[in-house]
Design a protein around this motif. Structure first.
Motif, PDB file in Angstrom:
ATOM      1  N   LYS A   9      11.177 -58.027 -25.253  1.00  0.00           N
ATOM      2  CA  LYS A   9      10.618 -57.767 -23.932  1.00  0.00           C
ATOM      3  C   LYS A   9      11.549 -58.272 -22.838  1.00  0.00           C
ATOM      4  O   LYS A   9      12.255 -59.267 -23.018  1.00  0.00           O
ATOM      5  CB  LYS A   9       9.250 -58.448 -23.765  1.00  0.00           C
ATOM      6  CG  LYS A   9       8.187 -57.971 -24.729  1.00  0.00           C
ATOM      7  CD  LYS A   9       6.890 -58.763 -24.544  1.00  0.00           C
ATOM      8  CE  LYS A   9       5.832 -58.327 -25.533  1.00  0.00           C
ATOM      9  NZ  LYS A   9       4.579 -59.124 -25.386  1.00  0.00           N
TER      10      LYS A   9
ATOM     11  N   SER B 158       6.337 -50.816 -25.221  1.00  0.00           N
ATOM     12  CA  SER B 158       5.195 -51.554 -24.684  1.00  0.00           C
ATOM     13  C   SER B 158       5.378 -51.790 -23.190  1.00  0.00           C
ATOM     14  O   SER B 158       6.515 -51.872 -22.690  1.00  0.00           O
ATOM     15  CB  SER B 158       5.019 -52.896 -25.407  1.00  0.00           C
ATOM     16  OG  SER B 158       6.145 -53.728 -25.191  1.00  0.00           O
TER      17      SER B 158
ATOM     18  N   GLY C 125       3.300 -54.077 -19.861  1.00  0.00           N
ATOM     19  CA  GLY C 125       2.238 -55.050 -19.614  1.00  0.00           C
ATOM     20  C   GLY C 125       2.570 -56.013 -18.493  1.00  0.00           C
ATOM     21  O   GLY C 125       3.587 -55.879 -17.801  1.00  0.00           O
TER      22      GLY C 125
ATOM     23  N   SER D 276      -2.312 -62.318 -20.698  1.00  0.00           N
ATOM     24  CA  SER D 276      -1.474 -61.130 -20.812  1.00  0.00           C
ATOM     25  C   SER D 276      -2.316 -59.895 -21.102  1.00  0.00           C
ATOM     26  O   SER D 276      -3.316 -59.955 -21.833  1.00  0.00           O
ATOM     27  CB  SER D 276      -0.436 -61.319 -21.920  1.00  0.00           C
ATOM     28  OG  SER D 276      -1.052 -61.488 -23.174  1.00  0.00           O
TER      29      SER D 276
ATOM     30  N   GLU E 193      -1.510 -55.889 -22.307  1.00  0.00           N
ATOM     31  CA  GLU E 193      -0.387 -55.126 -22.860  1.00  0.00           C
ATOM     32  C   GLU E 193      -0.849 -53.785 -23.429  1.00  0.00           C
ATOM     33  O   GLU E 193      -1.910 -53.672 -24.035  1.00  0.00           O
ATOM     34  CB  GLU E 193       0.299 -55.940 -23.961  1.00  0.00           C
ATOM     35  CG  GLU E 193       1.510 -55.273 -24.576  1.00  0.00           C
ATOM     36  CD  GLU E 193       2.221 -56.159 -25.583  1.00  0.00           C
ATOM     37  OE1 GLU E 193       3.270 -55.747 -26.097  1.00  0.00           O
ATOM     38  OE2 GLU E 193       1.709 -57.269 -25.847  1.00  0.00           O
TER      39      GLU E 193
ATOM     40  N   GLN F 189       0.653 -50.590 -25.914  1.00  0.00           N
ATOM     41  CA  GLN F 189       1.681 -50.209 -26.868  1.00  0.00           C
ATOM     42  C   GLN F 189       1.444 -48.782 -27.355  1.00  0.00           C
ATOM     43  O   GLN F 189       0.297 -48.341 -27.477  1.00  0.00           O
ATOM     44  CB  GLN F 189       1.691 -51.153 -28.080  1.00  0.00           C
ATOM     45  CG  GLN F 189       2.061 -52.574 -27.774  1.00  0.00           C
ATOM     46  CD  GLN F 189       2.076 -53.445 -29.020  1.00  0.00           C
ATOM     47  OE1 GLN F 189       1.998 -52.946 -30.146  1.00  0.00           O
ATOM     48  NE2 GLN F 189       2.177 -54.743 -28.833  1.00  0.00           N
TER      49      GLN F 189
END
Length: 293
Positions: free
Chosen positions: A185, A234, A236, A248, A250, A252
């Motif tokens: 990320k 992904s 987020g 968080s 997120e 995907q």
């Protein structure tokens, strides 16, 4: 003689004040104020208020934003205090989520799976605003359907044959499974928010159960599993609620291409080649920073 004595007397009266003035000039150093500067070493951070001590203010190297103060470490040296920004940080994360898959669209109207996950991560700051992270997660997804040939008729009922003509009898299948994922990320720091984009690699372990032959008799239950590697992305954002605690959210998405169920003892694939299944999931998690260096 009397005149000589008088002359000497006046000469003495003249010279004596002059010699006295010269002596006073020589002793002026007695009143000079001598200031001695000494070196001060800071052994511990003490809450003291210095009095009549003059020193040069310390210079902070590698300053960081206020919201990143948790990454600052102090190092005592003989020359003063050096403040350094931590480059690496590691922690753990856990969460819950929903998965939408077209894997079993013919078997269940409930296509959203619920599940939970846990993982570990390591992060490195690459600039004032940007950082990168590598994480590893394990997911557990609950079942949305259950095909059991011993309880009811299913669309998978019947005998199947391996490439060497050994018979297999379908028994059970559902979409409950384990998932293993690695993610890379890129984060951007903005106040308490950390939006990110990522690249992921994962493996879903689905299982299907058949009755298989043992000593030419169809009497043994065995599992056939999927082991394909999938690639996706992904998106987020994280929100810092405490210095070491973050929430968080997120999303995907990835595709499972040419999925097959395999067994090391039997050369058999129940699915046709060139099949593709899309999976999308959204998860809510909480992340904790354990330490850094």
């Amino acid at each position: 003689m009397t005149f000589k004595k008088i002359v000497l007397f006046f000469f003495f009266l003249i010279l004596y004040p002059l010699s006295s003035q010269r002596k006073k000039t020589d002793t002026v150093y007695v009143y000079e104020k001598v200031i001695v500067h000494d070196t001060i070493y800071l052994e511990k951070p003490l809450k003291i208020k210095p009095v009549d001590i003059h020193f040069t203010p310390s210079v902070i190297s590698n300053p960081v934003p206020v919201q990143q103060y948790e990454y600052i470490s102090l190092v005592d040296t003989a020359k003063g205090i050096v403040i350094q920004a931590r480059k690496f940080e590691y922690g753990a994360e856990a969460g819950i989520g929903l998965k939408n898959s077209n894997w079993a669209k013919e078997s269940s109207q409930k296509r959203q799976q619920t599940g939970f996950n846990a993982g570990i991560w390591i992060s490195r700051s690459i600039s004032k605003r940007f950082s990168i992270m590598l994480s590893a997660h394990v997911y557990y997804w609950n079942s949305t359907f259950d095909l059991d040939a011993n309880k009811a008729e299913t669309w998978l009922d019947g005998y199947y044959f391996t490439e060497d003509r050994q018979p297999l009898l379908f028994q059970k299948f559902n979409d409950k499974h384990m998932e293993y994922a690695l993610q890379f990320k890129l984060f951007y720091e903005w106040k308490k928010f950390r939006p990110f984009i990522g690249f992921l690699v994962n493996q879903n372990v689905y299982k299907m159960q058949f009755m298989v032959p043992e000593n030419n008799v169809l009497n043994k239950l065995d599992d056939f599993k999927s082991k394909e590697i999938n690639f996706g992305y992904s998106l987020g954002v994280q929100y810092r609620i405490m210095p070491k605690l973050l929430l968080s959210l997120e999303y995907q998405e990835y595709k499972m291409r040419n999925i097959s169920l395999k067994n090391s003892s039997f050369n058999f694939d129940i699915f046709k080649t060139n099949n593709t299944f899309a999976e999308r999931k959204i998860s809510l998690g909480i992340s904790y920073s354990i330490s850094g260096w």
